[in-house]
Design a protein around this motif. Structure first.
Motif, PDB file in Angstrom:
ATOM      1  N   LEU A  22       0.822  -1.213   0.000  1.00 33.71           N
ATOM      2  CA  LEU A  22       0.000   0.000   0.000  1.00 33.71           C
ATOM      3  C   LEU A  22       0.854   1.261   0.000  1.00 33.71           C
ATOM      4  CD1 LEU A  22      -2.608  -1.040   2.731  1.00 33.71           C
ATOM      5  CD2 LEU A  22      -2.904  -1.084   0.240  1.00 33.71           C
ATOM      6  N   GLY A  23       2.178   1.072  -0.012  1.00 31.65           N
ATOM      7  CA  GLY A  23       3.074   2.218   0.023  1.00 31.65           C
ATOM      8  C   GLY A  23       3.226   2.820   1.408  1.00 31.65           C
ATOM      9  N   VAL A  24       2.975   1.996   2.431  1.00 36.03           N
ATOM     10  CA  VAL A  24       3.021   2.452   3.824  1.00 36.03           C
ATOM     11  C   VAL A  24       4.093   1.657   4.556  1.00 36.03           C
ATOM     12  CG1 VAL A  24       1.679   2.634   5.958  1.00 36.03           C
ATOM     13  CG2 VAL A  24       0.559   2.972   3.758  1.00 36.03           C
ATOM     14  N   LYS A  25       4.825   2.320   5.440  1.00 35.28           N
ATOM     15  CA  LYS A  25       5.805   1.631   6.277  1.00 35.28           C
ATOM     16  C   LYS A  25       5.207   1.394   7.650  1.00 35.28           C
ATOM     17  CE  LYS A  25       9.919   3.355   4.040  1.00 35.28           C
ATOM     18  NZ  LYS A  25      11.214   3.970   4.198  1.00 35.28           N
ATOM     19  N   GLY A  26       5.531   0.250   8.246  1.00 34.66           N
ATOM     20  CA  GLY A  26       5.053  -0.034   9.593  1.00 34.66           C
ATOM     21  C   GLY A  26       5.084  -1.514   9.902  1.00 34.66           C
ATOM     22  N   THR A  27       4.590  -1.856  11.078  1.00 35.29           N
ATOM     23  CA  THR A  27       4.541  -3.234  11.557  1.00 35.29           C
ATOM     24  C   THR A  27       3.098  -3.586  11.896  1.00 35.29           C
ATOM     25  OG1 THR A  27       4.796  -2.661  13.896  1.00 35.29           O
ATOM     26  CG2 THR A  27       6.825  -2.906  12.606  1.00 35.29           C
ATOM     27  N   GLU A  28       2.918  -4.742  12.559  1.00 40.01           N
ATOM     28  CA  GLU A  28       1.575  -5.161  12.947  1.00 40.01           C
ATOM     29  C   GLU A  28       0.943  -4.202  13.952  1.00 40.01           C
ATOM     30  OE1 GLU A  28       4.257  -6.992  15.923  1.00 40.01           O
ATOM     31  OE2 GLU A  28       4.301  -6.977  13.757  1.00 40.01           O
ATOM     32  N   LYS A  29       1.722  -3.290  14.481  1.00 42.50           N
ATOM     33  CA  LYS A  29       1.187  -2.289  15.409  1.00 42.50           C
ATOM     34  C   LYS A  29       0.585  -1.086  14.675  1.00 42.50           C
ATOM     35  CE  LYS A  29       4.090  -3.703  19.051  1.00 42.50           C
ATOM     36  NZ  LYS A  29       5.135  -4.084  19.645  1.00 42.50           N
ATOM     37  N   HIS A  30       0.711  -1.060  13.363  1.00 43.74           N
ATOM     38  CA  HIS A  30       0.165   0.046  12.565  1.00 43.74           C
ATOM     39  C   HIS A  30      -1.347   0.123  12.752  1.00 43.74           C
ATOM     40  CE1 HIS A  30      -0.948   2.436   9.075  1.00 43.74           C
ATOM     41  NE2 HIS A  30       0.312   2.853   9.043  1.00 43.74           N
ATOM     42  N   GLU A  31      -1.888   1.315  12.729  1.00 46.75           N
ATOM     43  CA  GLU A  31      -3.313   1.528  12.972  1.00 46.75           C
ATOM     44  C   GLU A  31      -4.212   0.797  11.984  1.00 46.75           C
ATOM     45  OE1 GLU A  31      -4.586   5.715  11.363  1.00 46.75           O
ATOM     46  OE2 GLU A  31      -2.600   5.868  12.277  1.00 46.75           O
ATOM     47  N   LEU A  32      -3.749   0.550  10.758  1.00 47.30           N
ATOM     48  CA  LEU A  32      -4.572  -0.213   9.806  1.00 47.30           C
ATOM     49  C   LEU A  32      -4.813  -1.631  10.315  1.00 47.30           C
ATOM     50  CD1 LEU A  32      -3.099   0.863   6.343  1.00 47.30           C
ATOM     51  CD2 LEU A  32      -5.359   1.406   7.261  1.00 47.30           C
ATOM     52  N   PHE A  33      -3.768  -2.265  10.844  1.00 50.32           N
ATOM     53  CA  PHE A  33      -3.940  -3.612  11.400  1.00 50.32           C
ATOM     54  C   PHE A  33      -4.822  -3.565  12.632  1.00 50.32           C
ATOM     55  CE2 PHE A  33      -0.035  -4.598   9.012  1.00 50.32           C
ATOM     56  CZ  PHE A  33      -0.515  -5.678   8.303  1.00 50.32           C
ATOM     57  N   GLN A  34      -4.610  -2.579  13.485  1.00 49.94           N
ATOM     58  CA  GLN A  34      -5.420  -2.469  14.702  1.00 49.94           C
ATOM     59  C   GLN A  34      -6.897  -2.338  14.346  1.00 49.94           C
ATOM     60  OE1 GLN A  34      -3.873  -3.119  17.563  1.00 49.94           O
ATOM     61  NE2 GLN A  34      -2.075  -3.266  16.265  1.00 49.94           N
ATOM     62  N   LEU A  35      -7.192  -1.554  13.330  1.00 45.44           N
ATOM     63  CA  LEU A  35      -8.574  -1.373  12.894  1.00 45.44           C
ATOM     64  C   LEU A  35      -9.154  -2.669  12.332  1.00 45.44           C
ATOM     65  CD1 LEU A  35     -10.970   0.517  12.352  1.00 45.44           C
ATOM     66  CD2 LEU A  35      -9.935   1.019  10.145  1.00 45.44           C
ATOM     67  N   LEU A  36      -8.411  -3.346  11.455  1.00 43.83           N
ATOM     68  CA  LEU A  36      -8.907  -4.584  10.846  1.00 43.83           C
ATOM     69  C   LEU A  36      -9.086  -5.691  11.885  1.00 43.83           C
ATOM     70  CD1 LEU A  36      -6.874  -4.528   7.529  1.00 43.83           C
ATOM     71  CD2 LEU A  36      -9.347  -4.263   7.764  1.00 43.83           C
ATOM     72  N   VAL A  37      -8.210  -5.752  12.869  1.00 39.84           N
ATOM     73  CA  VAL A  37      -8.337  -6.758  13.931  1.00 39.84           C
ATOM     74  C   VAL A  37      -9.507  -6.403  14.846  1.00 39.84           C
ATOM     75  CG1 VAL A  37      -7.214  -7.753  15.973  1.00 39.84           C
ATOM     76  CG2 VAL A  37      -5.926  -7.510  13.841  1.00 39.84           C
ATOM     77  N   SER A  38      -9.605  -5.160  15.268  1.00 36.40           N
ATOM     78  CA  SER A  38     -10.696  -4.774  16.177  1.00 36.40           C
ATOM     79  C   SER A  38     -12.060  -4.888  15.494  1.00 36.40           C
ATOM     80  CB  SER A  38     -10.483  -3.371  16.737  1.00 36.40           C
ATOM     81  OG  SER A  38     -10.634  -2.396  15.737  1.00 36.40           O
ATOM     82  N   ASP A  39     -12.092  -4.711  14.178  1.00 30.68           N
ATOM     83  CA  ASP A  39     -13.332  -4.840  13.417  1.00 30.68           C
ATOM     84  C   ASP A  39     -13.653  -6.302  13.093  1.00 30.68           C
ATOM     85  OD1 ASP A  39     -15.554  -3.576  12.199  1.00 30.68           O
ATOM     86  OD2 ASP A  39     -14.603  -3.745  10.228  1.00 30.68           O
ATOM     87  N   GLY A  40     -12.731  -7.214  13.402  1.00 30.20           N
ATOM     88  CA  GLY A  40     -12.957  -8.634  13.156  1.00 30.20           C
ATOM     89  C   GLY A  40     -12.694  -9.080  11.737  1.00 30.20           C
ATOM     90  N   ARG A  41     -12.077  -8.231  10.930  1.00 30.85           N
ATOM     91  CA  ARG A  41     -11.799  -8.603   9.538  1.00 30.85           C
ATOM     92  C   ARG A  41     -10.539  -9.450   9.419  1.00 30.85           C
ATOM     93  NH1 ARG A  41     -14.293  -5.083   5.543  1.00 30.85           N
ATOM     94  NH2 ARG A  41     -15.834  -3.826   6.611  1.00 30.85           N
ATOM     95  N   LEU A  42      -9.576  -9.211  10.308  1.00 26.94           N
ATOM     96  CA  LEU A  42      -8.379 -10.036  10.378  1.00 26.94           C
ATOM     97  C   LEU A  42      -8.293 -10.632  11.776  1.00 26.94           C
ATOM     98  CD1 LEU A  42      -5.550  -7.948   8.643  1.00 26.94           C
ATOM     99  CD2 LEU A  42      -6.858  -9.840   7.686  1.00 26.94           C
ATOM    100  N   LEU A  43      -7.786 -11.852  11.858  1.00 31.58           N
ATOM    101  CA  LEU A  43      -7.591 -12.517  13.134  1.00 31.58           C
ATOM    102  C   LEU A  43      -6.097 -12.664  13.395  1.00 31.58           C
ATOM    103  CD1 LEU A  43     -10.143 -15.424  12.679  1.00 31.58           C
ATOM    104  CD2 LEU A  43     -10.477 -13.315  13.966  1.00 31.58           C
ATOM    105  N   ARG A  44      -5.675 -12.317  14.586  1.00 30.92           N
ATOM    106  CA  ARG A  44      -4.273 -12.508  14.965  1.00 30.92           C
ATOM    107  C   ARG A  44      -4.165 -13.933  15.493  1.00 30.92           C
ATOM    108  NH1 ARG A  44      -0.758  -8.730  15.605  1.00 30.92           N
ATOM    109  NH2 ARG A  44      -2.319  -7.109  15.976  1.00 30.92           N
ATOM    110  N   VAL A  45      -3.428 -14.794  14.781  1.00 33.55           N
ATOM    111  CA  VAL A  45      -3.285 -16.181  15.204  1.00 33.55           C
ATOM    112  C   VAL A  45      -2.024 -16.381  16.037  1.00 33.55           C
ATOM    113  CG1 VAL A  45      -4.713 -17.196  13.411  1.00 33.55           C
ATOM    114  CG2 VAL A  45      -2.294 -16.836  12.973  1.00 33.55           C
ATOM    115  N   LYS A  46      -1.067 -15.533  15.865  1.00 35.84           N
ATOM    116  CA  LYS A  46       0.096 -15.447  16.726  1.00 35.84           C
ATOM    117  C   LYS A  46       0.813 -14.158  16.375  1.00 35.84           C
ATOM    118  CE  LYS A  46       3.466 -18.420  14.414  1.00 35.84           C
ATOM    119  NZ  LYS A  46       4.132 -19.699  14.477  1.00 35.84           N
ATOM    120  N   GLU A  47       1.811 -13.799  17.159  1.00 33.56           N
ATOM    121  CA  GLU A  47       2.474 -12.520  16.925  1.00 33.56           C
ATOM    122  C   GLU A  47       2.932 -12.401  15.478  1.00 33.56           C
ATOM    123  OE1 GLU A  47       6.217  -9.968  18.633  1.00 33.56           O
ATOM    124  OE2 GLU A  47       5.326 -11.483  19.900  1.00 33.56           O
TER     125      GLU A  47
END
Length: 66
Positions: A22-47
């Motif tokens: 997406l042309g963005v730098k970051g890790t799993e702590k990036h707000e896009l991941f936080q949003l997708l996980v909190s919205d239930g669209r992505l599941l964190r299966v391990k770190e």
């Protein structure tokens, strides 16, 4: 980004790779991941391992086993 995870099947991209597409730098702590996980669209299966909700169980089991 969610569509990339769905298309990836048993080989989901790492957080940095998914953001990089997406042309963005970051890790799993990036707000896009936080949003997708909190919205239930992505599941964190391990770190640093995320899968789309509703994906085939065998994919989840394979990722968790590695």
């Amino acid at each position: 980004m969610e569509a990339d995870f769905r298309r990836a099947g048993a080989a989901p991209p790492g957080p940095e790779e998914a953001l990089g597409r997406l042309g963005v730098k970051g890790t799993e702590k990036h707000e896009l991941f936080q949003l997708l996980v909190s919205d239930g669209r992505l599941l964190r299966v391990k770190e640093s391992a995320l899968l789309p909700r509703g994906g085939p169980p065998e994919i989840r089991d394979k990722v968790v086993a590695t």
